[in-house]
Design a protein around this motif. Sequence first.
Motif, PDB file in Angstrom:
ATOM      1  N   GLN A 316      87.915  -3.684  24.185  1.00 42.72           N
ATOM      2  CA  GLN A 316      87.120  -4.455  23.226  1.00 42.72           C
ATOM      3  C   GLN A 316      87.193  -5.915  23.642  1.00 42.72           C
ATOM      4  O   GLN A 316      88.247  -6.528  23.535  1.00 42.72           O
ATOM      5  N   ILE A 330      70.121 -15.399  24.683  1.00 40.95           N
ATOM      6  CA  ILE A 330      69.457 -14.274  25.358  1.00 40.95           C
ATOM      7  C   ILE A 330      69.842 -14.261  26.838  1.00 40.95           C
ATOM      8  O   ILE A 330      70.235 -13.231  27.390  1.00 40.95           O
ATOM      9  N   ASN A 334      72.108 -11.468  28.853  1.00 41.79           N
ATOM     10  CA  ASN A 334      71.647 -10.822  30.081  1.00 41.79           C
ATOM     11  C   ASN A 334      72.671 -10.995  31.197  1.00 41.79           C
ATOM     12  O   ASN A 334      72.936 -10.063  31.962  1.00 41.79           O
ATOM     13  N   ALA A 337      75.593  -8.753  30.655  1.00 44.54           N
ATOM     14  CA  ALA A 337      75.216  -7.370  30.974  1.00 44.54           C
ATOM     15  C   ALA A 337      75.227  -7.104  32.474  1.00 44.54           C
ATOM     16  O   ALA A 337      75.432  -5.974  32.919  1.00 44.54           O
ATOM     17  N   ASN A 351      83.198  -2.372  24.433  1.00 46.08           N
ATOM     18  CA  ASN A 351      82.373  -3.155  23.514  1.00 46.08           C
ATOM     19  C   ASN A 351      82.611  -4.629  23.770  1.00 46.08           C
ATOM     20  O   ASN A 351      83.742  -5.042  24.000  1.00 46.08           O
ATOM     21  N   THR A 353      81.651  -8.407  22.020  1.00 44.66           N
ATOM     22  CA  THR A 353      80.973  -9.192  20.998  1.00 44.66           C
ATOM     23  C   THR A 353      80.991 -10.659  21.395  1.00 44.66           C
ATOM     24  O   THR A 353      81.975 -11.163  21.930  1.00 44.66           O
ATOM     25  N   ILE A 360      78.559 -13.564  14.464  1.00 45.55           N
ATOM     26  CA  ILE A 360      78.238 -12.840  15.689  1.00 45.55           C
ATOM     27  C   ILE A 360      76.882 -13.286  16.235  1.00 45.55           C
ATOM     28  O   ILE A 360      75.942 -13.525  15.480  1.00 45.55           O
ATOM     29  N   PHE A 363      75.871  -8.545  20.843  1.00 44.71           N
ATOM     30  CA  PHE A 363      76.767  -7.404  20.951  1.00 44.71           C
ATOM     31  C   PHE A 363      76.307  -6.547  22.119  1.00 44.71           C
ATOM     32  O   PHE A 363      75.124  -6.262  22.254  1.00 44.71           O
ATOM     33  N   LYS A 374      74.168  -1.647  26.866  1.00 39.48           N
ATOM     34  CA  LYS A 374      73.073  -1.915  25.948  1.00 39.48           C
ATOM     35  C   LYS A 374      73.414  -3.180  25.201  1.00 39.48           C
ATOM     36  O   LYS A 374      74.579  -3.394  24.844  1.00 39.48           O
ATOM     37  N   HIS A 376      72.311  -6.339  22.219  1.00 38.59           N
ATOM     38  CA  HIS A 376      71.503  -6.780  21.088  1.00 38.59           C
ATOM     39  C   HIS A 376      71.840  -8.236  20.788  1.00 38.59           C
ATOM     40  O   HIS A 376      73.006  -8.583  20.669  1.00 38.59           O
ATOM     41  N   PHE A 378      71.553 -11.025  18.005  1.00 40.22           N
ATOM     42  CA  PHE A 378      71.275 -11.160  16.580  1.00 40.22           C
ATOM     43  C   PHE A 378      70.363 -12.358  16.347  1.00 40.22           C
ATOM     44  O   PHE A 378      70.571 -13.428  16.925  1.00 40.22           O
TER      45      PHE A 378
ATOM     46  N   GLY B  47      67.708 -12.874  37.287  1.00 35.25           N
ATOM     47  CA  GLY B  47      67.252 -11.490  37.356  1.00 35.25           C
ATOM     48  C   GLY B  47      66.833 -11.027  35.966  1.00 35.25           C
ATOM     49  O   GLY B  47      67.285 -11.553  34.962  1.00 35.25           O
ATOM     50  N   VAL B  49      66.827  -8.396  33.068  1.00 34.34           N
ATOM     51  CA  VAL B  49      67.634  -7.277  32.595  1.00 34.34           C
ATOM     52  C   VAL B  49      66.770  -6.225  31.924  1.00 34.34           C
ATOM     53  O   VAL B  49      66.953  -5.033  32.089  1.00 34.34           O
ATOM     54  N   GLU B  53      62.216  -9.203  28.596  1.00 34.03           N
ATOM     55  CA  GLU B  53      62.865 -10.512  28.650  1.00 34.03           C
ATOM     56  C   GLU B  53      62.586 -11.194  29.991  1.00 34.03           C
ATOM     57  O   GLU B  53      62.475 -10.537  31.018  1.00 34.03           O
ATOM     58  N   GLN B 316      64.666  -7.389   8.947  1.00 29.43           N
ATOM     59  CA  GLN B 316      66.081  -7.648   9.204  1.00 29.43           C
ATOM     60  C   GLN B 316      66.816  -7.529   7.876  1.00 29.43           C
ATOM     61  O   GLN B 316      66.638  -8.368   6.993  1.00 29.43           O
ATOM     62  N   ILE B 360      81.198  -9.384  10.630  1.00 30.40           N
ATOM     63  CA  ILE B 360      80.356  -8.191  10.702  1.00 30.40           C
ATOM     64  C   ILE B 360      81.214  -6.925  10.715  1.00 30.40           C
ATOM     65  O   ILE B 360      82.273  -6.879  11.341  1.00 30.40           O
ATOM     66  N   PHE B 363      76.620  -2.375  12.411  1.00 28.91           N
ATOM     67  CA  PHE B 363      75.276  -2.772  12.801  1.00 28.91           C
ATOM     68  C   PHE B 363      74.460  -1.515  13.062  1.00 28.91           C
ATOM     69  O   PHE B 363      74.926  -0.594  13.730  1.00 28.91           O
ATOM     70  N   HIS B 376      76.661   1.208  14.973  1.00 26.67           N
ATOM     71  CA  HIS B 376      77.950   0.857  15.563  1.00 26.67           C
ATOM     72  C   HIS B 376      78.850   0.274  14.480  1.00 26.67           C
ATOM     73  O   HIS B 376      78.430  -0.628  13.750  1.00 26.67           O
ATOM     74  N   PHE B 378      82.109  -1.860  13.896  1.00 30.06           N
ATOM     75  CA  PHE B 378      82.993  -2.758  14.634  1.00 30.06           C
ATOM     76  C   PHE B 378      84.438  -2.446  14.265  1.00 30.06           C
ATOM     77  O   PHE B 378      84.772  -2.259  13.107  1.00 30.06           O
ATOM     78  N   SER B 379      85.275  -2.372  15.280  1.00 32.75           N
ATOM     79  CA  SER B 379      86.662  -2.005  15.043  1.00 32.75           C
ATOM     80  C   SER B 379      87.546  -2.788  16.001  1.00 32.75           C
ATOM     81  O   SER B 379      87.083  -3.644  16.747  1.00 32.75           O
ATOM     82  N   TYR B 381      91.617  -2.427  18.271  1.00 32.20           N
ATOM     83  CA  TYR B 381      92.764  -1.555  18.572  1.00 32.20           C
ATOM     84  C   TYR B 381      94.022  -2.094  17.919  1.00 32.20           C
ATOM     85  O   TYR B 381      94.130  -3.287  17.705  1.00 32.20           O
TER      86      TYR B 381
END
Lengths: 381, 381
Positions: A316, A330, A334, A337, A351, A353, A360, A363, A374, A376, A378, B47, B49, B53, B316, B360, B363, B376, B378-379, B381
Amino acid sequence: MRQYKKVLLGVASIVLIIVLAACGNIDDSSSSTSSSGKKTTSVQTTGQVSKSEYAGVIKNGHYLTSKARGLTANRNSNSLNITSFENGLLGVSKSYYSTSNYIFQEGQYLTTAKLTNWLGRKSKSNPTGLNPKDNGKKNSSRNPIYVESIEEQDFMQKNGNSLVLKGITIGIAMNTIDYYQKIKYGATYQQTITSKERVAYGKKVAKLIVERMRKIKKIGKNVPITIAMYKQAANDSLVGGSFYAKTQTTSSNISNWEKMNVENKVFPEISSTSDYASNDNKSFENFQSQIENYFPTISDVTAQAKYVNKKITGEQVTITTQFYSETEIISFTNFIAQVAPKFLPSGVPVNITVNSANGIQAFLSRSSTQRNFKSHVFSSY
Amino acid sequence: MRQYKKVLLGVASIVLIIVLAACGNIDDSSSSTSSSGKKTTSVQTTGQVSKSEYAGVIKNGHYLTSKARGLTANRNSNSLNITSFENGLLGVSKSYYSTSNYIFQEGQYLTTAKLTNWLGRKSKSNPTGLNPKDNGKKNSSRNPIYVESIEEQDFMQKNGNSLVLKGITIGIAMNTIDYYQKIKYGATYQQTITSKERVAYGKKVAKLIVERMRKIKKIGKNVPITIAMYKQAANDSLVGGSFYAKTQTTSSNISNWEKMNVENKVFPEISSTSDYASNDNKSFENFQSQIENYFPTISDVTAQAKYVNKKITGEQVTITTQFYSETEIISFTNFIAQVAPKFLPSGVPVNITVNSANGIQAFLSRSSTQRNFKSHVFSSY
């Protein structure tokens, strides 16, 4: 005497008004029709949304909340422990009670009143206290508070119109450090509890709990009871504690314990000891240096990594940045990612964040089977 | 005199250290090799993604931030306006410059110094001020501040080793209410700007800006300049403002404007006027009543909905709850995933965030083509 408080908020056992019948996935098979023809819904389940999650119990149209949730002996414990304990306990339960065969019910047998006494010290006025008597000492020779928290989860199966209890999981959170005050509102002192003491005391407590639960009529003599032992992380830890032993019994005895080799790490590691996590830590540090320099004011890139039997099972990542414009977020997302797959562990869920003072921002996540993240960002209208 | 301040933080034009060459997706085609054989990377892109975008510009190994980002005339404006303005502007740009053919560059031609003057009132000491002269009045006959913010976005294409400017978008945020003080640090008064005044003044300002930009040598006489006019929402609005007109010019003139019929709504609507959003609002209210009763202490279920030409284009949803246990949040999220498809609009993207005082919690989102929500929790460990 310590005050036993509910942590955060324990408005648990309030009954709620909700018309779940309107929801298609809700399993309504347990409705019964009274002689007057009026439909009186007794027990429903929430339905299973994914194969890896349990269906839950809806009673009289309301989500059935726990009889005693979030009780802890100390009130100033690390909130990461609470999340980690609850989440980990569900994981242990899944290894005994499959999500496809069992329905999850928040604990209904151990009430707040009962658990408040159990988490207290044993005394004349509190004979069921699971923590040792106060020996009057105010230094390291005092009797520490060993048992910090107890949580119950119930596992049900359908039998005609009703749900039948088919298994229980009890999580017992043990202190590794007991924090105490010599005088009320005074400075906080630490009493370290050795691993040996903790494990021995935990076994004793687990046995007592099983014996007591067997005396609860509705539980009965043979329903499987799973016990999971958890060690709390220190109050200043950036990651929660971990489970260290588990067992299941269908009697009043506990015959043998199974060790659980779970460790949570925080990356970047402060002292770079070379152990099984070294390589993951180095990879993370590379990731960190890529990310930290994208914007000038990124304050923090850290990660929690979970290891079971010295193998990583998930990571995490938390990136804390100041607020940037939409286009920058944004672009940053990217960038993450692109960089993440090169440095973060593959084959396990990861994950990420991206947070700012405003909450946030973005994510990203990758399941154990995916190569690409993947993402997102916000936003709002 | 007003002070022109950067909103939030405008550490924009700082050059950053980042070794993007390590990233596979980074397009390195524009590197040039000097006579000494030493590789001097000049311009790269991040690049792409996803197809929706833009790729961004990396210069000398660093993300090229804006020369003047987040400048506003008033410092106490609603932050929802900023997000909505930046995000919406990118949407307008995409309708002129496709993400596959153009590379996005943060605005490089309008500097902080220049824009600070432009956003000021016209005066002897500030001849380029786009807001009207101070007429000395302290009531509704004063000259209001019309122009609140200006944002530039550049669109590039590759030409051998370098990027060439192929288009610019200028967003102009106009006040609908001008907030002002009669005395420094005094009470805030509101001066309403009529739609007619705003539109007329905006056209004048847009023309001036185009003329001035054509005089910037690096922009030149014929590069397409897109202008997008935005009206700010009131400071107490729960949703940002919206774009109301756009145009593109390849000369110093603006020949005609295209109206943009964009409206943002907040659900539940306070007064239930019957208009094109009524049905969506009713559906939302049904969703809200289902969700609000799941737990006893959910304080708030609201939504922002965006309409283009009176058709909904996205929603939203924000659910604010107190902190609950992991198992409760999982169950709640599953419940939302079941209820949402029945009540929230289909065929448009819908995002749902579940927040607590701790940030959060969960989501959920659904793209315009999906039927089911992905979720998802959120958590840690």
